[in-house]
Design an enzyme around this catalytic site. Structure first.
Site, PDB file in Angstrom:
ATOM      1  N   ASP A  24     171.939  82.626  74.211  1.00 10.98           N
ATOM      2  CA  ASP A  24     172.373  84.041  75.017  1.00 10.98           C
ATOM      3  C   ASP A  24     171.807  84.017  76.643  1.00 10.98           C
ATOM      4  O   ASP A  24     172.112  85.236  76.545  1.00 10.98           O
ATOM      5  CB  ASP A  24     172.392  85.162  73.780  1.00 10.98           C
ATOM      6  CG  ASP A  24     173.529  85.319  72.347  1.00 10.98           C
ATOM      7  OD1 ASP A  24     174.656  83.797  73.229  1.00 10.98           O
ATOM      8  OD2 ASP A  24     173.219  85.100  71.594  1.00 10.98           O
ATOM      9  N   HIS A  51     180.180  85.096  74.839  1.00  6.84           N
ATOM     10  CA  HIS A  51     179.557  85.907  73.745  1.00  6.84           C
ATOM     11  C   HIS A  51     180.693  87.465  74.273  1.00  6.84           C
ATOM     12  O   HIS A  51     181.184  87.832  75.012  1.00  6.84           O
ATOM     13  CB  HIS A  51     178.244  86.368  74.714  1.00  6.84           C
ATOM     14  CG  HIS A  51     177.748  87.134  73.965  1.00  6.84           C
ATOM     15  ND1 HIS A  51     176.942  85.920  72.564  1.00  6.84           N
ATOM     16  CD2 HIS A  51     176.934  87.882  73.359  1.00  6.84           C
ATOM     17  CE1 HIS A  51     176.759  87.400  71.109  1.00  6.84           C
ATOM     18  NE2 HIS A  51     176.511  88.704  72.165  1.00  6.84           N
ATOM     19  N   ASN A  98     189.867  81.593  70.672  1.00  8.22           N
ATOM     20  CA  ASN A  98     189.900  81.255  72.394  1.00  8.22           C
ATOM     21  C   ASN A  98     190.689  79.353  72.664  1.00  8.22           C
ATOM     22  O   ASN A  98     191.108  79.190  73.945  1.00  8.22           O
ATOM     23  CB  ASN A  98     188.150  81.144  72.317  1.00  8.22           C
ATOM     24  CG  ASN A  98     188.025  82.149  72.804  1.00  8.22           C
ATOM     25  OD1 ASN A  98     188.088  83.500  73.940  1.00  8.22           O
ATOM     26  ND2 ASN A  98     187.997  83.604  71.682  1.00  8.22           N
ATOM     27  N   LYS A 157     176.463  77.699  66.337  1.00 11.05           N
ATOM     28  CA  LYS A 157     175.090  76.475  66.644  1.00 11.05           C
ATOM     29  C   LYS A 157     174.711  76.628  67.566  1.00 11.05           C
ATOM     30  O   LYS A 157     174.893  76.354  68.654  1.00 11.05           O
ATOM     31  CB  LYS A 157     175.753  75.210  66.017  1.00 11.05           C
ATOM     32  CG  LYS A 157     175.495  74.805  64.664  1.00 11.05           C
ATOM     33  CD  LYS A 157     174.682  74.805  63.559  1.00 11.05           C
ATOM     34  CE  LYS A 157     175.301  74.560  62.077  1.00 11.05           C
ATOM     35  NZ  LYS A 157     173.845  75.458  61.377  1.00 11.05           N
TER      36      LYS A 157
HETATM   37  C1  GAR Z   1     184.814  84.872  69.939  1.00  6.84           C
HETATM   38  O1  GAR Z   1     184.717  86.632  69.651  1.00  6.84           O
HETATM   39  C2  GAR Z   1     183.590  84.425  70.618  1.00  6.84           C
HETATM   40  O2  GAR Z   1     183.144  85.266  71.512  1.00  6.84           O
HETATM   41  C3  GAR Z   1     182.767  84.904  69.179  1.00  6.84           C
HETATM   42  O3  GAR Z   1     182.923  84.308  68.537  1.00  6.84           O
HETATM   43  C4  GAR Z   1     184.514  84.903  68.305  1.00  6.84           C
HETATM   44  C5  GAR Z   1     185.469  83.149  68.086  1.00  6.84           C
HETATM   45  O4  GAR Z   1     186.504  83.278  67.767  1.00  6.84           O
HETATM   46  N1  GAR Z   1     181.261  83.908  69.552  1.00  6.84           N
HETATM   47  C6  GAR Z   1     180.236  84.584  69.583  1.00  6.84           C
HETATM   48  O5  GAR Z   1     179.935  85.533  68.959  1.00  6.84           O
HETATM   49  C7  GAR Z   1     178.699  83.467  70.288  1.00  6.84           C
HETATM   50  N2  GAR Z   1     177.493  84.105  69.611  1.00  6.84           N
HETATM   51  P1  GAR Z   1     187.947  82.187  67.837  1.00  6.84           P
HETATM   52  O6  GAR Z   1     187.694  81.719  66.780  1.00  6.84           O
HETATM   53  O7  GAR Z   1     189.737  83.089  67.457  1.00  6.84           O
HETATM   54  O8  GAR Z   1     187.637  82.139  69.202  1.00  6.84           O
END
Ligand code: GAR
Length: 189
Positions: A145, A104, A14, A86
């Site tokens: 969240d 999320h 992301n 975190k």
């Molecule tokens: C993503 O799917 C994001 O939504 C999630 O971690 C992933 C990171 O992927 N975040 C959470 O779960 C936060 N509670 P990435 O490192 O490939 O962007």
């Protein structure tokens, strides 16, 4: 110019998408990557895009003087949490009211809260035989969240989908929507 910091903990797909989206933007610049893991893939993306990065310890995250000093040094006025695992301390929420955005990988308030991150979310979605899931992009407040939703998008979950299949669909939604939502918020606060 508006200066956006990306906070991330992992691979940073992301974060990479956001870096590419804003690479030649006329009024939004990714000015800093903050990461809590020294071996996180996101640091390589930052290096490739010539964006300064900073690795923080849990103690540093809790230290207002250090964190606000770091963010001030880079003129940061918005923060995107792109897989940052975190909790954001209250002093940081108060210093950046309605200017911290989280993504999320589920349709909050479902599958949110402590322990609900990454693949854990998708495993729970499959275990509960959900027929749809999706993403929530929301402002960050002092409750984990929680915070005003800026966008939710859904995708179908098939009975045959594994958690990895669901993760792929959800990530595609995240990559399509996170940067445009950030742009809209920053340009029309
Ligand atoms: C993503 O799917 C994001 O939504 C999630 O971690 C992933 C990171 O992927 N975040 C959470 O779960 C936060 N509670 P990435 O490192 O490939 O962007």
């Amino acid at each position: 110019m508006q200066y956006l910091a990306i906070f991330a903990s992992g691979g940073g797909s992301n974060a990479l998408q956001i870096m590419e989206y804003f690479a030649s933007h006329s009024s939004i610049k990714i000015a800093l990557v903050v990461c809590n893991k020294a071996d996180a893939g996101v640091l390589l993306h930052a290096q490739k895009h010539k964006i300064p990065s900073h690795i923080i310890t849990p103690q540093c995250l809790q230290n207002p003087e250090k964190m606000l000093g770091l963010l001030g040094l880079h003129h940061i006025n918005y923060i995107a949490l792109a897989g940052f695992l975190k909790q954001i301390p209250a002093y940081l929420v108060q210093a950046f009211p309605e200017k911290i955005v989280n993504i999320h990988p589920a349709l909050l308030p479902k599958y949110g809260g402590k322990g609900m991150y990454g693949m854990h979310v998708h495993q729970a979605v499959v275990a509960n035989a959900e027929t749809e899931t999706g993403i929530t992009i929301h402002l960050v407040d002092e409750v984990y969240d929680h915070g005003k939703h800026l966008l939710q998008k859904t995708c179908e979950v098939l009975a045959t989908d594994t958690a990895a299949d669901v993760a792929k669909k959800v990530l595609a939604l995240e990559h399509a929507h996170f940067a445009p939502v950030l742009e809209k918020l920053i340009l029309n606060p």
